[in-house]
Design an enzyme around this catalytic site. Structure first.
Site, PDB file in Angstrom:
ATOM      1  N   HIS A  26     -39.813   7.935 -34.173  1.00 36.95           N
ATOM      2  CA  HIS A  26     -39.601   8.892 -35.261  1.00 36.95           C
ATOM      3  C   HIS A  26     -40.589  10.060 -35.160  1.00 36.95           C
ATOM      4  CE1 HIS A  26     -37.009   6.012 -37.604  1.00 36.95           C
ATOM      5  NE2 HIS A  26     -37.606   5.193 -36.755  1.00 36.95           N
ATOM      6  N   ASP A 130     -37.694  12.440 -42.446  1.00 37.38           N
ATOM      7  CA  ASP A 130     -37.037  11.271 -41.871  1.00 37.38           C
ATOM      8  C   ASP A 130     -36.242  10.567 -42.976  1.00 37.38           C
ATOM      9  OD1 ASP A 130     -36.853   8.391 -40.792  1.00 37.38           O
ATOM     10  OD2 ASP A 130     -37.852   9.430 -39.138  1.00 37.38           O
TER      11      ASP A 130
END
Length: 464
Positions: A26, A130
């Protein structure tokens, strides 16, 4: 607030704030997206905990984030435990990272304050977060000149599988073949992660989605997703792959693994790596070692423990190999115990296959470099990615079925899969398809290509 920049007080038209989840895949996708947006002459603020900003810097491949115009880093010191990995856990999900995930929730107030400050001196603040940091940015939409966009560090195919399971909308036959074989979610995550994810889902309030994929890879699933988008002005952009598709490696700065590859024949080496979140048991390592040796194929094997929540803290477990193993295989095998330059290895002409856990970053890097995959999923989105690679794109072979995940893969299976991928007509056909997909992805990111146009469309939208 600690920061590597003092630009927060400068006046700008539009600024972007990016909030990744503190886990390698991520952090990496968010950093590459930051780089692309900063190159469009937009000030970008990459925001995370101190340990994770440092991690993102330290693993950037082939460029220096700290000397990139318009790219700024803001880190907030937070404290959290970084327990060791547990390779013998019944579920392979990296539960050692959960304290780091939870630590990111401490950023809610500091990030809201930062966006408020930027909002007071900018026409518009774009917050890209995210999917798993939605909770942190939940106060941002209340700030008048802001917009939130959700970054999915996964494929559009994966996101569509959840929609399809819930609603079973009609799909083209080629999608139906894959969707009807979807592996179960059992064993993919741990209960504490499901709880963490539910907190995020309950506060989602975005103006659009960004996917870490390319329409050249799973455009069909993006089209299906868009047909079902509610409201209709909700936008979806596929801005991946978040890695270079052309590698310019400095001849002076070659990693020892790349120098080793220089001495091997074309397409002869299988790269074996299970990413930054998987720890193998001693039994799995032994069978894998025997299978690789018996296959008689050349290999690079990255044998390292999964990341802890703070990669800079404490000792790392050292794996044991069978007695004399590294000496026996030294002619055709390289065992690495440190961080590997994965993209450079995959992009090397001597690499002809990739045994992978099928994390999405690894899948898309392999696709970008035209390398077929021996799919060995461990947790999270990986079982579904493995199905997409083997049955959807037909650029890979399965090492083991997800239903048999509790069994140790025997050396005979490893040997057979490696030989099929590396030295059979079936493997050649997968390689051919992988090279075709590589070319399609490359064309997509070039000027006039679909990904290039999509990035222009996103930049035009946020700066309108």
């Amino acid at each position: 607030m600690a920061s590597t920049t003092n630009h927060v007080n400068q006046q700008h038209d539009v600024v972007v704030v990016i909030v990744p989840l503190p886990a390698q895949g991520h952090l990496h996708a968010a950093l590459e997206l930051s780089r692309r947006l900063s190159s469009a002459n937009i000030p970008v603020y990459y925001v995370s905990t101190t340990a994770h900003v440092r991690q993102a810097h330290s693993r950037a491949a082939g460029w220096d984030p700290l000397n990139t115009p318009n790219l700024n880093f803001i880190d907030f010191p937070v404290t959290f435990n970084a327990p060791p990995t547990n390779p013998d856990a019944s579920i392979k999900f990296p539960s050692q990272l959960v304290p780091a995930f939870n630590s990111s929730m401490q950023l809610r107030t500091p990030i809201t304050d930062l966006v408020n400050k930027l909002g007071s001196i900018s026409r518009r603040v774009i917050v890209i977060h995210d999917f798993l940091t939605s909770w942190v940015v939940q106060d941002v939409p209340k700030i008048s000149n802001t917009e939130c966009y959700c970054l999915h560090t996964v494929s559009a195919y994966l996101m569509f599988t959840y929609t399809w399971e819930a609603a079973r909308p009609p799909v083209p036959p080629e999608a139906e073949v894959v969707l009807k074989q979807l592996p179960s979610q059992d064993g993919c995550t741990s209960p504490e992660v499901i709880e963490f994810a539910m907190k995020q889902i309950n506060v989602l309030q975005d103006a659009g989605n960004i996917y870490s994929t390319s329409r050249a890879i799973d455009g069909m699933y993006l089209d299906l997703t868009e047909k079902m988008s509610v409201p209709k002005d909700f936008k979806n952009w596929a801005l991946g792959p978040f890695n270079p598709v052309d590698l310019n490696i400095d001849k002076k700065d070659r990693h020892y693994s790349v120098e080793w590859l220089d001495k091997q024949p074309a397409s002869s080496v299988i790269f074996v790596s299970f990413g930054s979140t998987t720890s193998l048991t001693e039994d799995e390592i032994r069978e894998l070692a025997i299978g690789l040796e018996a296959s008689q194929q050349r290999f690079i094997w990255v044998l390292r423990d999964a990341d802890k929540g703070d990669i800079f803290s404490g000792e790392v477990r050292k794996y044991q190999l069978p007695e004399g193993y590294e000496k026996r295989v030294s002619e055709r095998g390289l065992v690495m115990r440190d961080w590997a330059p994965q993209l450079e290895i995959l992009g090397h002409p001597s690499t002809g296959g990739f045994m992978s856990h099928c994390g999405w970053n690894s899948c898309i890097e392999s696709i970008s470099m035209g390398v077929p995959i021996a799919a060995w999923p461990m947790h999270s989105d990986q079982p579904r990615n493995a199905l997409f690679i083997t049955e959807g794109l037909k650029i890979g072979i399965s090492v083991r079925e997800w239903e048999r995940r509790k069994e140790v893969v025997p050396a005979e299976t490893v040997e057979k899969v490696v030989r099929t991928l590396m030295a059979s007509p079936e493997g050649e056909e997968m390689k051919r398809k992988a090279m075709e997909l590589k070319e399609a992805v490359k064309l997509a990111v070039m000027e006039g290509g679909v990904t290039h146009k999509e990035m222009e469309s996103f930049v035009a939208h946020i700066t309108r």
